[in-house]
Design an enzyme around this catalytic site. Sequence first.
Site, short mmCIF file in Angstrom:
data_model
loop_
_atom_site.label_atom_id
_atom_site.label_comp_id
_atom_site.label_asym_id
_atom_site.label_seq_id
_atom_site.Cartn_x
_atom_site.Cartn_y
_atom_site.Cartn_z
CG PHE A 52 56.32 35.22 96.57
CD1 PHE A 52 57.62 35.27 97.06
CD2 PHE A 52 55.27 35.27 97.46
CE1 PHE A 52 57.85 35.37 98.43
CE2 PHE A 52 55.50 35.36 98.83
CZ PHE A 52 56.80 35.41 99.31
CD GLU A 53 61.13 36.73 89.43
OE1 GLU A 53 61.79 36.56 90.46
OE2 GLU A 53 61.62 36.92 88.32
#
Lengths: 255, 324
Positions: A52-53
């Site tokens: 996840f970013e």
Amino acid sequence: MSQPTYNSTEMLICTASRLMTDNSTAFIGTGIPMLAASLAQKMHAPNLTTIFEFGGMGAILDDLPVAVGGRRTFHRALSALGILDVIEAAGRGFIEYGFIGGAQIDPYGNLNSTVIGDFYKPKVRLPGSGGGNDVGSHCWQTIAIMRHDRRRFIEKVDFITTPGYLTGPGAREATGLPPGTGPYRVVTNLALLGFHPESKRMMLLATQPGVSVEEVLENTGFELLLADQVVENPPPSEEELRILREEVDRERFYI
Amino acid sequence: MKILREGRGEILQPPDINAFREWNRKKSKSLVDKRMSEAEAVGRFVHNGDFIGTELYGTVRCPMSIVNEIVRQDIKGLRLVGQGVYDSDILLAAGLVKEMDFTYIGLELYGISHVIRREIDAGRVEKIVEWSNGALVWRFKAAAMGVPFIPVRSMLGTDTFEYSAAKLVECPFTGDPIALAPALILDVGIIHVHRADMYGNCQIDGITGFAYEMSRASKTLIVSAEEIIPTEQIRRQPDRTIIPYYLVDAVVHAPFGSHPGEMCYLYERDEGHIQLWAEVSKEPDTTKAYLDKYIYNLKDHREYLELIGEERLRELREMVPKTR
């Protein structure tokens, strides 16, 4: 055996989920990709490393993350660092798949999530790149998830936010993007699409159950190539639907 | 180095690294008590026209008590580095933002920002320069490194590049094209953390987003914290310090400082309140009524928490899973 009933969002999630392979790394964007990754972990890819970013790597998606930065994106994860660690991992070639979305897509898989209409006098100001451009630039294979209609599948997008194959073969490399990267699949409510190995133009690989090839072509605003054999995707299995409804999206945020 | 192409966006904040060094040299290195209220921190350190950044991801760790105080003090003509959901929407809705280095403004699950469109149409947002998240964090990293630019492989070949202020050059080592992004030095960085001591040594739980890089790219740094802890606790676990005191100018004690956003392990996002904003921000008059009710008519963050109500805050705390 009775045919399970399902909606098009559920079909979309299942199609995306089946593309996620076990023991690989996948950059997960907001929305459908999160559901697909969660389903994949529970079906066939328990060792899918979700990325996840904003810094979560290797989360166990017991609960559905509603945002790319929420606590669920690093729930029982292997590491919880920052955005730079994640984007630089993609920059060094560690991330295989990148799942992204957009408001418009063109035959070369270029995506627009910035603006509809003129940049300075927009009809609609969309959210912008966020990490989309980085995912499309650095991940080895990007998979776009979209609704399929003629307003979204168009010959020329209003703004290229995230690079697909740009103007065609060789264009990514010529502009300095890492060689060997680019769009891999486009998953829609009507079809599964790929890209022709030479021309890099979008190509119909499979239709969703009950959808005809004509219907896909009618809803595509550019000339779509057809694979030698266009197959029909299998519908969601009872197991996929059960997990999706009872485990993945219990709160029914999306489905 | 041969410049092959230039983005048409303006450099909103010049990458003057030497001035940044001089500024940092003059910053106090003393261990002094920097605790103060939101009103004092914003009043002393945020000025009309400043280039500011709020560090967060989505609605996680968003420094809302400081953002609301900026709105209350009506600090105008702000230039904003834009990666935000609710916080940047609030600043935009109050008509305070003039220019933006932009990467993402939206309401995630609840769709596009209604406010940004109105602000562009009204001409209050005069300049938008596009970047990707990666490009922005690398721009902070360049400032943190003390260099005026950084080579990046994002944005290449796209309109994101065309509308940025990056330059495409021929790499002097490989001959391949590569983008250069200018260092981004903030006048004021604003970061909400789990714990800080009175000097500004900070600990963050969970993922850290942009905090490491942005804190080091800020000339002035305002930190708000859920909890103020003794320095002895910092010294016991120095490996937990992500922001050291010398970067920090103000330490604000702000329990539930991220509401309606979340703080991992402490409280969940107030989904109902975010939905309320998504709804009322559709129209100018309901937007204004919201700002009146939750910001302008209130004296400070304590009154804001009273308005939200102890019961709701307790619910948000209790929604956090017990097992870690």
